[in-house]
Design a protein around this motif. Structure first.
Motif, PDB file in Angstrom:
ATOM      1  N   TRP A 210       0.845  -1.187   0.000  1.00  0.00           N
ATOM      2  CA  TRP A 210       0.000   0.000   0.000  1.00  0.00           C
ATOM      3  C   TRP A 210       0.884   1.242   0.000  1.00  0.00           C
ATOM      4  CZ3 TRP A 210      -5.205  -0.981  -0.349  1.00  0.00           C
ATOM      5  CH2 TRP A 210      -5.563  -2.320  -0.133  1.00  0.00           C
ATOM      6  N   ASP A 211       0.715   2.082  -1.018  1.00  0.00           N
ATOM      7  CA  ASP A 211       1.477   3.316  -1.152  1.00  0.00           C
ATOM      8  C   ASP A 211       0.764   4.405  -0.358  1.00  0.00           C
ATOM      9  OD1 ASP A 211       2.647   5.710  -1.886  1.00  0.00           O
ATOM     10  OD2 ASP A 211       2.470   5.399  -4.050  1.00  0.00           O
ATOM     11  N   VAL A 212       1.282   4.692   0.827  1.00  0.00           N
ATOM     12  CA  VAL A 212       0.621   5.677   1.683  1.00  0.00           C
ATOM     13  C   VAL A 212       1.189   7.078   1.487  1.00  0.00           C
ATOM     14  CG1 VAL A 212       0.071   3.911   3.396  1.00  0.00           C
ATOM     15  CG2 VAL A 212       2.151   5.291   3.679  1.00  0.00           C
ATOM     16  N   VAL A 213       2.197   7.231   0.626  1.00  0.00           N
ATOM     17  CA  VAL A 213       2.815   8.539   0.407  1.00  0.00           C
ATOM     18  C   VAL A 213       2.167   9.255  -0.774  1.00  0.00           C
ATOM     19  CG1 VAL A 213       4.961   9.801   0.017  1.00  0.00           C
ATOM     20  CG2 VAL A 213       4.990   7.695   1.360  1.00  0.00           C
ATOM     21  N   SER A 214       2.345   8.743  -1.989  1.00  0.00           N
ATOM     22  CA  SER A 214       1.824   9.423  -3.178  1.00  0.00           C
ATOM     23  C   SER A 214       0.364   9.077  -3.463  1.00  0.00           C
ATOM     24  CB  SER A 214       2.691   9.124  -4.397  1.00  0.00           C
ATOM     25  OG  SER A 214       2.787   7.727  -4.612  1.00  0.00           O
ATOM     26  N   LYS A 215      -0.001   7.812  -3.297  1.00  0.00           N
ATOM     27  CA  LYS A 215      -1.389   7.408  -3.553  1.00  0.00           C
ATOM     28  C   LYS A 215      -2.272   7.523  -2.315  1.00  0.00           C
ATOM     29  CE  LYS A 215      -0.239   4.123  -7.235  1.00  0.00           C
ATOM     30  NZ  LYS A 215      -0.327   2.702  -7.666  1.00  0.00           N
ATOM     31  N   GLN A 216      -1.649   7.523  -1.162  1.00  0.00           N
ATOM     32  CA  GLN A 216      -2.363   7.593   0.121  1.00  0.00           C
ATOM     33  C   GLN A 216      -3.491   6.560   0.171  1.00  0.00           C
ATOM     34  OE1 GLN A 216      -3.259  11.502   1.710  1.00  0.00           O
ATOM     35  NE2 GLN A 216      -1.630  12.456   0.511  1.00  0.00           N
ATOM     36  N   GLU A 217      -3.138   5.320  -0.163  1.00  0.00           N
ATOM     37  CA  GLU A 217      -4.100   4.232  -0.180  1.00  0.00           C
ATOM     38  C   GLU A 217      -3.886   3.338   1.036  1.00  0.00           C
ATOM     39  OE1 GLU A 217      -3.369   2.104  -3.793  1.00  0.00           O
ATOM     40  OE2 GLU A 217      -1.372   1.439  -3.179  1.00  0.00           O
ATOM     41  N   TYR A 218      -4.999   2.823   1.573  1.00  0.00           N
ATOM     42  CA  TYR A 218      -4.955   2.006   2.780  1.00  0.00           C
ATOM     43  C   TYR A 218      -5.913   0.828   2.666  1.00  0.00           C
ATOM     44  CZ  TYR A 218      -2.554   5.859   5.110  1.00  0.00           C
ATOM     45  OH  TYR A 218      -1.649   6.817   5.458  1.00  0.00           O
ATOM     46  N   PRO A 219      -5.573  -0.291   3.301  1.00  0.00           N
ATOM     47  CA  PRO A 219      -6.519  -1.416   3.319  1.00  0.00           C
ATOM     48  C   PRO A 219      -7.633  -1.190   4.338  1.00  0.00           C
ATOM     49  CG  PRO A 219      -4.588  -1.963   4.622  1.00  0.00           C
ATOM     50  CD  PRO A 219      -4.319  -0.609   4.009  1.00  0.00           C
ATOM     51  N   ARG A 220      -8.780  -1.804   4.082  1.00  0.00           N
ATOM     52  CA  ARG A 220      -9.814  -1.874   5.113  1.00  0.00           C
ATOM     53  C   ARG A 220      -9.306  -2.779   6.231  1.00  0.00           C
ATOM     54  NH1 ARG A 220     -13.758  -4.839   3.827  1.00  0.00           N
ATOM     55  NH2 ARG A 220     -15.338  -3.945   5.214  1.00  0.00           N
ATOM     56  N   LEU A 221      -9.473  -2.362   7.455  1.00  0.00           N
ATOM     57  CA  LEU A 221      -8.971  -3.158   8.573  1.00  0.00           C
ATOM     58  C   LEU A 221      -9.609  -4.543   8.600  1.00  0.00           C
ATOM     59  CD1 LEU A 221      -8.756  -0.471  11.415  1.00  0.00           C
ATOM     60  CD2 LEU A 221      -6.890  -1.400  10.033  1.00  0.00           C
ATOM     61  N   ASP A 222     -10.851  -4.653   8.145  1.00  0.00           N
ATOM     62  CA  ASP A 222     -11.524  -5.951   8.117  1.00  0.00           C
ATOM     63  C   ASP A 222     -10.863  -6.937   7.160  1.00  0.00           C
ATOM     64  OD1 ASP A 222     -13.352  -5.084   9.954  1.00  0.00           O
ATOM     65  OD2 ASP A 222     -14.946  -4.673   8.498  1.00  0.00           O
ATOM     66  N   ASP A 223     -10.076  -6.420   6.214  1.00  0.00           N
ATOM     67  CA  ASP A 223      -9.503  -7.266   5.165  1.00  0.00           C
ATOM     68  C   ASP A 223      -8.091  -7.745   5.464  1.00  0.00           C
ATOM     69  OD1 ASP A 223     -11.826  -6.961   3.701  1.00  0.00           O
ATOM     70  OD2 ASP A 223     -11.055  -5.278   2.515  1.00  0.00           O
ATOM     71  N   VAL A 224      -7.528  -7.352   6.618  1.00  0.00           N
ATOM     72  CA  VAL A 224      -6.150  -7.730   6.938  1.00  0.00           C
ATOM     73  C   VAL A 224      -6.072  -8.220   8.387  1.00  0.00           C
ATOM     74  CG1 VAL A 224      -5.136  -6.144   5.262  1.00  0.00           C
ATOM     75  CG2 VAL A 224      -5.505  -5.377   7.612  1.00  0.00           C
ATOM     76  N   ASP A 225      -5.008  -8.944   8.678  1.00  0.00           N
ATOM     77  CA  ASP A 225      -4.738  -9.400  10.042  1.00  0.00           C
ATOM     78  C   ASP A 225      -3.691  -8.537  10.732  1.00  0.00           C
ATOM     79  OD1 ASP A 225      -6.444 -11.743   9.770  1.00  0.00           O
ATOM     80  OD2 ASP A 225      -4.867 -12.543   8.467  1.00  0.00           O
ATOM     81  N   ALA A 226      -2.830  -7.908   9.927  1.00  0.00           N
ATOM     82  CA  ALA A 226      -1.726  -7.129  10.492  1.00  0.00           C
ATOM     83  C   ALA A 226      -1.363  -5.981   9.568  1.00  0.00           C
ATOM     84  CB  ALA A 226      -0.512  -8.017  10.726  1.00  0.00           C
ATOM     85  N   ILE A 227      -0.867  -4.907  10.179  1.00  0.00           N
ATOM     86  CA  ILE A 227      -0.371  -3.723   9.478  1.00  0.00           C
ATOM     87  C   ILE A 227       1.109  -3.580   9.797  1.00  0.00           C
ATOM     88  CG2 ILE A 227      -0.524  -1.220   9.279  1.00  0.00           C
ATOM     89  CD1 ILE A 227      -3.059  -2.509   8.322  1.00  0.00           C
ATOM     90  N   LEU A 228       1.946  -3.444   8.779  1.00  0.00           N
ATOM     91  CA  LEU A 228       3.377  -3.209   8.971  1.00  0.00           C
ATOM     92  C   LEU A 228       3.718  -1.836   8.416  1.00  0.00           C
ATOM     93  CD1 LEU A 228       6.290  -5.713   8.357  1.00  0.00           C
ATOM     94  CD2 LEU A 228       6.478  -3.316   7.696  1.00  0.00           C
ATOM     95  N   LEU A 229       4.188  -0.952   9.276  1.00  0.00           N
ATOM     96  CA  LEU A 229       4.600   0.390   8.866  1.00  0.00           C
ATOM     97  C   LEU A 229       6.111   0.389   8.664  1.00  0.00           C
ATOM     98  CD1 LEU A 229       2.185   0.701  11.200  1.00  0.00           C
ATOM     99  CD2 LEU A 229       2.488   3.108  10.654  1.00  0.00           C
ATOM    100  N   THR A 230       6.547   0.731   7.465  1.00  0.00           N
ATOM    101  CA  THR A 230       7.968   0.658   7.121  1.00  0.00           C
ATOM    102  C   THR A 230       8.731   1.889   7.600  1.00  0.00           C
ATOM    103  OG1 THR A 230       7.876   1.815   4.978  1.00  0.00           O
ATOM    104  CG2 THR A 230       7.271  -0.535   5.004  1.00  0.00           C
ATOM    105  N   GLY A 231      10.043   1.827   7.395  1.00  0.00           N
ATOM    106  CA  GLY A 231      10.882   2.986   7.598  1.00  0.00           C
ATOM    107  C   GLY A 231      10.696   4.002   6.495  1.00  0.00           C
ATOM    108  N   SER A 232      11.363   5.145   6.623  1.00  0.00           N
ATOM    109  CA  SER A 232      11.204   6.218   5.640  1.00  0.00           C
ATOM    110  C   SER A 232      12.293   7.259   5.827  1.00  0.00           C
ATOM    111  CB  SER A 232       9.834   6.880   5.811  1.00  0.00           C
ATOM    112  OG  SER A 232       9.655   7.957   4.926  1.00  0.00           O
TER     113      SER A 232
END
Length: 252
Positions: A58-80
């Protein structure tokens, strides 16, 4: 058979060119770490390294897109390379999404470097520049007693690449460890999140390329570069940390 573990990698940056060409984004870098970690975990009945991971990007910088929480088990936030304390619209959106994920009773979070800081910011504590300056390449992370239990060892060695830190532990968070340059090296809330300030996903060639480029651009002095490049290839616990992440995600 257990369904695949659905992990959404929130790409908070794009790797440097040579790394991006090899791995195809931080999604690729973390996919390698998580599959190697699943093999090291060696519990195929719980997590098959080949079929047990469903890793989305998920490109949260340029596209600012996010998964629905119901559709995933875990969220991993990377470095930057970006600053976790700044108020760019995409960073504010990321912090708000992180707050929602923390409040979810089912989804778990993993925070890496910038991601570790974003979780700290979402929990209301100060993030920003460290008075101690840069922490670079393989460094020791001194573990708390809870950190020793969680990671199953007395001390961690982990790749570092940061000058920003979480300045204090948020309420109701278990400290995992520290280093001389960074008091908040990891945070843990059972059933909710695990974070580390370092980079378990960095291979030797990744950290070496970043050090070389930042030295050429004047970010690092020659002395810093020589010291960091010497430690860049030291043995570290990246895969063991990844295995701990997976064990945490598999807990009911």
């Amino acid at each position: 058979m257990r369904p695949p573990l659905r992990i959404a990698v929130l790409e908070c940056d794009t790797p440097v060119d040579k790394v991006d060409a090899k791995y195809n984004g931080y999604h690729g870098v973390f996919s390698v770490l998580l599959r190697e970690s699943a093999q090291a975990l060696d519990q195929p009945e719980l997590l098959d390294p080949d079929t047990g991971l469903d890793i989305s990007r998920w490109d949260v910088v340029s596209k600012q897109e996010y998964p629905r929480l119901d559709d995933v088990d875990a969220i991993l936030l990377t470095g930057s390379k970006h600053n976790s304390f700044e108020d760019h619209p995409w960073i504010i959106k990321l912090v708000e999404y992180t707050k929602k994920a923390i409040d979810d009773n089912r989804v778990k979070l993993l925070g890496i470097c910038f991601g570790h800081q974003i979780i700290g910011r979402a929990l209301g504590v100060k993030v920003g520049r460290s008075d101690a300056g840069w922490e670079i390449a393989v460094c020791d992370m001194d573990l708390t007693e809870q950190g020793k239990k969680l990671f199953g060892r007395e001390k961690l060695r982990i790749q570092q690449m940061h000058q920003d830190i979480v300045h204090e532990y948020p309420p109701n968070v278990i400290p995992l460890g520290s280093s001389p340059r960074c008091a908040v090296q990891g945070m843990y809330r059972p059933g909710c999140f695990v974070t580390v300030q370092g980079h378990p996903e960095f291979k030797d060639e990744i950290i070496t390329e970043i050090i070389s480029l930042r030295t050429k651009s004047g970010v690092f002095s020659k002395e810093q570069s020589v010291d960091a490049l010497e430690r860049a290839t030291w043995q570290h616990d990246g895969v063991a940390i990844g295995a701990t992440f997976l064990k945490f995600l598999l807990e009911d």
